[in-house]
Scaffold this motif. Structure first.
Motif, short mmCIF file in Angstrom:
data_model
loop_
_atom_site.label_atom_id
_atom_site.label_comp_id
_atom_site.label_asym_id
_atom_site.label_seq_id
_atom_site.Cartn_x
_atom_site.Cartn_y
_atom_site.Cartn_z
N GLN A 59 -10.29 -1.53 6.79
CA GLN A 59 -11.68 -1.74 7.44
C GLN A 59 -11.78 -2.18 8.24
O GLN A 59 -11.45 -2.35 8.99
CB GLN A 59 -11.22 -3.74 5.98
CG GLN A 59 -10.96 -4.42 4.74
CD GLN A 59 -10.96 -5.29 4.76
OE1 GLN A 59 -10.37 -6.21 5.19
NE2 GLN A 59 -9.95 -5.19 3.47
N GLN A 74 -7.95 -3.62 -0.60
CA GLN A 74 -8.22 -5.11 -0.14
C GLN A 74 -6.76 -5.02 2.15
O GLN A 74 -6.93 -5.94 2.27
CB GLN A 74 -7.75 -5.54 -0.13
CG GLN A 74 -8.40 -6.53 -1.68
CD GLN A 74 -7.38 -6.95 -2.79
OE1 GLN A 74 -6.36 -7.19 -2.74
NE2 GLN A 74 -8.32 -7.77 -3.94
N THR A 75 -6.10 -3.87 1.91
CA THR A 75 -5.70 -4.21 3.05
C THR A 75 -6.84 -3.80 4.36
O THR A 75 -7.41 -2.56 4.83
CB THR A 75 -5.03 -2.45 2.90
OG1 THR A 75 -4.33 -2.23 1.81
CG2 THR A 75 -4.24 -2.01 4.00
N PRO A 76 -6.05 -5.08 5.41
CA PRO A 76 -7.14 -4.87 7.21
C PRO A 76 -7.79 -3.42 8.10
O PRO A 76 -8.38 -3.38 8.10
CB PRO A 76 -5.98 -6.09 6.89
CG PRO A 76 -5.47 -6.20 5.81
CD PRO A 76 -5.61 -5.89 5.04
N GLU A 77 -6.14 -2.58 7.16
CA GLU A 77 -6.18 -2.07 8.09
C GLU A 77 -6.95 -0.36 7.42
O GLU A 77 -7.53 0.39 9.04
CB GLU A 77 -4.43 -1.29 8.31
CG GLU A 77 -3.70 -1.92 8.84
CD GLU A 77 -3.41 -2.75 8.26
OE1 GLU A 77 -2.53 -3.79 9.28
OE2 GLU A 77 -3.19 -3.12 6.92
N ASP A 123 -15.01 -4.50 9.75
CA ASP A 123 -15.94 -5.44 9.74
C ASP A 123 -15.67 -6.09 8.14
O ASP A 123 -16.76 -6.61 7.55
CB ASP A 123 -17.87 -5.16 9.81
CG ASP A 123 -17.92 -4.96 11.36
OD1 ASP A 123 -17.05 -5.51 12.21
OD2 ASP A 123 -19.04 -4.37 10.71
N GLY A 124 -14.32 -6.24 7.65
CA GLY A 124 -13.78 -7.13 6.89
C GLY A 124 -14.34 -6.58 5.64
O GLY A 124 -14.21 -6.79 4.47
N LYS A 125 -14.77 -5.34 5.33
CA LYS A 125 -15.28 -4.79 4.81
C LYS A 125 -14.41 -2.95 4.41
O LYS A 125 -13.75 -2.79 5.66
CB LYS A 125 -16.23 -3.85 3.93
CG LYS A 125 -17.45 -5.09 3.94
CD LYS A 125 -18.58 -4.72 3.39
CE LYS A 125 -19.67 -6.65 3.56
NZ LYS A 125 -20.57 -6.34 2.89
N SER A 129 -14.19 0.75 4.07
CA SER A 129 -14.67 2.01 4.77
C SER A 129 -13.77 3.38 4.08
O SER A 129 -12.47 3.43 4.75
CB SER A 129 -14.04 2.07 6.28
OG SER A 129 -15.14 2.83 7.03
#
Length: 623
Positions: free
Chosen positions: A126, A121-124, A128-130, A132
């Motif tokens: 991700q 759940q960490t934006p860094e 496109d919101g998923k 990687s």
């Protein structure tokens, strides 16, 4: 201030988690330093647990880099004394070790599943919101971690975070404290000010003064510890030209690609929901009524607008657009693919309720030509082969570098070129020397002191390097001529500010005893008046506001209180506090914000006291 309290009191846990990942070790001020390395010597022992010299060196290096970032690119790293950095780094490492021990003693735990969720759940991490996996690997690699090392560090940070939350959550604040804080927070002040600008250019600094300062602060004027490295760089991309694929292989891959293409079906539907207010039987009966009306010729789109309970499509006549297999519920999809163009299904049951489905059209798959896909097919076929060659070459590079006494033979074996960097210090340089893992390797004991080749360092998923130190430029005393100009500027600013302070003290003394009229012009400067100024007033220097609100309340009207403050640019402000105005009563919402803020602050104080207690009771040995 109230807005700051509001902002700082919300989402604490989420902000802490993200902060811990991005900043890394925000609690102690250092980035995590647990690398898989040999510990040839101990730096300290904390209740029997070791902190190695390697950990200390890396922590001191990280602190140096953080200070460089905070102080700006023009700051001279030679002014950062290595001994002081190591002392501060060791303090932080000891504090961290004690907190981990405290968390373990208190039986705090953080599950692997919870750790997975933090990472996912960490934006860094991700794209496109998923989440990687490639992005995750890239980010942690830039920070110098492998996956297991990062997970270990993060798990420890979560334990410390739980400990801190537990202590902070036990704090409480009384109503009297909230009311007192609210009164002070909403207080405003009436004042006037005189601003005197420092003029360093008008101050003379002698050569003797410059020399004396240079000799008294000799350790501050050292050249940085720098190295020049030789390195060889292995790029995955070079193998793409070496790997060949045949036309037969490309055509076979093309057939697989187009075999997966499927027709798109344009569907519309009318949904009658089954929920806690509508039973299955009732929903089915309603769907069947609509089915009968359709059979009599009524318009599907009109009935969808009137009856469909799908908010996303009802207003557009139930239109769902084109979609291929795998998009809809299996029962819905099965019914849709049995329809002829324009046909409507019988009621179809899904988890949402009953659907009447209409097929509006069929779109045959667009089959791209072999020529248009050839480049993609070539990449797809080459990629696993290239990946294997890159892995094999990286291992070969690792083994050759370990066995060789320089980089010439490994470079020859792999047909690579030995390159040389510009000189760089512990704060890093440009190009590959900006990479933290490269800097750590270059300044490691094995590479720097023992003149060995480094291990293979993966800069990113596409690049691996091996390096060795070509030249070590140890810190040296900078000549007086090189720093005299900076010293002269520094001393001139200090003397100009001191002269201003002396004048201001004399002026304030005269204002207080009445020998100087309060409304006079002083050295061409007139008083600038302000009314009802808040603690966060825009347009006034924060240092000036802080000094103003520290002044005591005037004892009587017409008897102002005086003070002064030196600003960052060296100028000096004389303050004349005329009056203090009590603010309006805080609202219930504002009181709640204040209560949360004060509780958080008390929790931080409790946590700091807990850390001091841990240290006082610990068996700590520094070597």
């Amino acid at each position: 201030m109230l807005q700051n309290i509001r902002d700082n009191s919300q989402g604490w846990i989420a902000k802490t988690i993200i902060g811990l990942i991005v900043v890394l070790m925000a609690l102690t001020g250092f980035e995590a330093i647990f690398q898989a390395a040999t510990h040839s010597q101990d730096a300290a022992k904390v209740n029997g647990q070791t902190i190695s010299q390697n950990e200390l060196a890396q922590a001191a290096d990280m602190q140096r880099r953080q200070l460089m970032q905070q102080l700006g690119k023009d700051f001279d790293p030679a002014l950062l004394e290595d001994k002081l950095l190591r002392e501060e780094a060791l303090k932080g490492l000891i504090s961290r070790k004690l907190l981990l021990q405290g968390a373990e003693d208190a039986k705090f735990a953080f599950s692997e599943a919870a750790l997975d969720q933090v990472i996912l759940q960490t934006p860094e991490f991700q794209v496109d919101g998923k989440f990687s996996a490639d992005r995750f690997d890239q980010v942690i690699r830039q920070m110098g971690y492998g996956r297991m090392q990062f997970r270990e560090m993060l798990a420890e940070e979560m334990l410390i975070g739980q400990l801190r939350t537990g202590l902070a959550g036990s704090s409480f604040v009384t109503d009297q404290q909230v009311d007192a804080f609210a009164r002070l927070e909403k207080q405003t002040r009436d004042f006037a000010s005189l601003t005197f600008k420092a003029d360093p250019a008008a101050v003379k600094v002698s050569d003797e003064e410059v020399k004396a300062h240079y000799e008294q602060h000799a350790k501050e004027f050292m050249s940085p510890d720098q190295v020049v490295i030789d390195y060889i760089e292995l790029k995955k991309s070079v193998f793409f030209d070496q790997v060949k694929v045949t036309d037969e292989e490309l055509k076979a891959q093309y057939e697989k690609e187009i075999a997966n293409l499927a027709e798109q079906r344009h569907a519309a539907h009318i949904l009658i929901e089954v929920n806690d207010k509508v039973t299955d039987a009732q929903a089915k009966a309603r769907a069947e009524e609509i089915e009968q009306r359709l059979a009599k010729g009524e318009d599907f789109a009109a009935l969808a607008k009137e009856f469909s309970q799908d908010p996303g499509s009802a207003n557009s006549g139930g239109d769902l657009g084109f979609a291929g297999p795998g998009v809809y519920d299996p029962a819905f999809e099965d019914a849709l693919y049995k329809l002829q163009d324009g046909q409507v299904s019988t009621p179809v049951r899904t988890e949402f309720g009953y659907h009447l489905i209409k097929l509006l059209g069929v779109q045959a798959p667009e089959v791209p030509s072999f020529a248009s896909l050839k480049d993609k097919l070539t990449r797809d076929l080459k990629t696993p082969l290239v990946e294997q060659r890159y892995v094999d070459a990286s291992k070969q590079l690792q083994d050759a570098a370990y066995e060789a006494s320089d980089l010439a033979q490994p470079a020859q074996d792999l047909n690579l070129k030995v390159q040389t960097s510009a000189a760089f210090g512990r704060e890093g340089g440009e190009g590959i020397t900006a990479n933290r893992a490269v800097v750590q390797a270059a300044f490691s004991e094995e590479v720097l002191e023992e003149a060995a080749n480094s291990t293979a360092i993966e800069l990113d998923p596409e690049t691996t390097v091996v390096l060795r130190v070509k030249e070590h430029r140890k810190p040296e005393q900078l000549p007086l001529e090189a720093v005299a100009s900076n010293i002269r500027e520094h001393l001139a600013k200090e003397k100009a500010t001191a002269e201003l302070k002396a004048k201001a003290d004399k002026l304030i003394a005269g204002l207080r005893d009445g020998s100087i009229a309060a409304d006079n012009v002083h050295e061409g400067q007139g008083w600038k008046a302000y009314e009802a100024v808040t603690r966060g007033e825009d347009g006034i220097d924060p240092a000036e506001l802080q000094a103003l609100f520290r002044l005591g309340k005037p004892q009587a009207k017409g008897k102002p209180v005086y003070g002064s403050v030196v600003l960052r640019d060296g100028s000096l402000v004389v303050l004349q506090l005329k009056g203090v105005n009590e603010g309006a009563t805080a609202t219930d919402e504002e009181k709640q914000q204040i209560r949360r803020y004060l509780a958080s602050r008390a929790g931080q104080q409790d946590f700091a006291a807990y850390r001091k207690q841990l240290e006082a009771n610990a068996d700590i040995t520094r070597y």
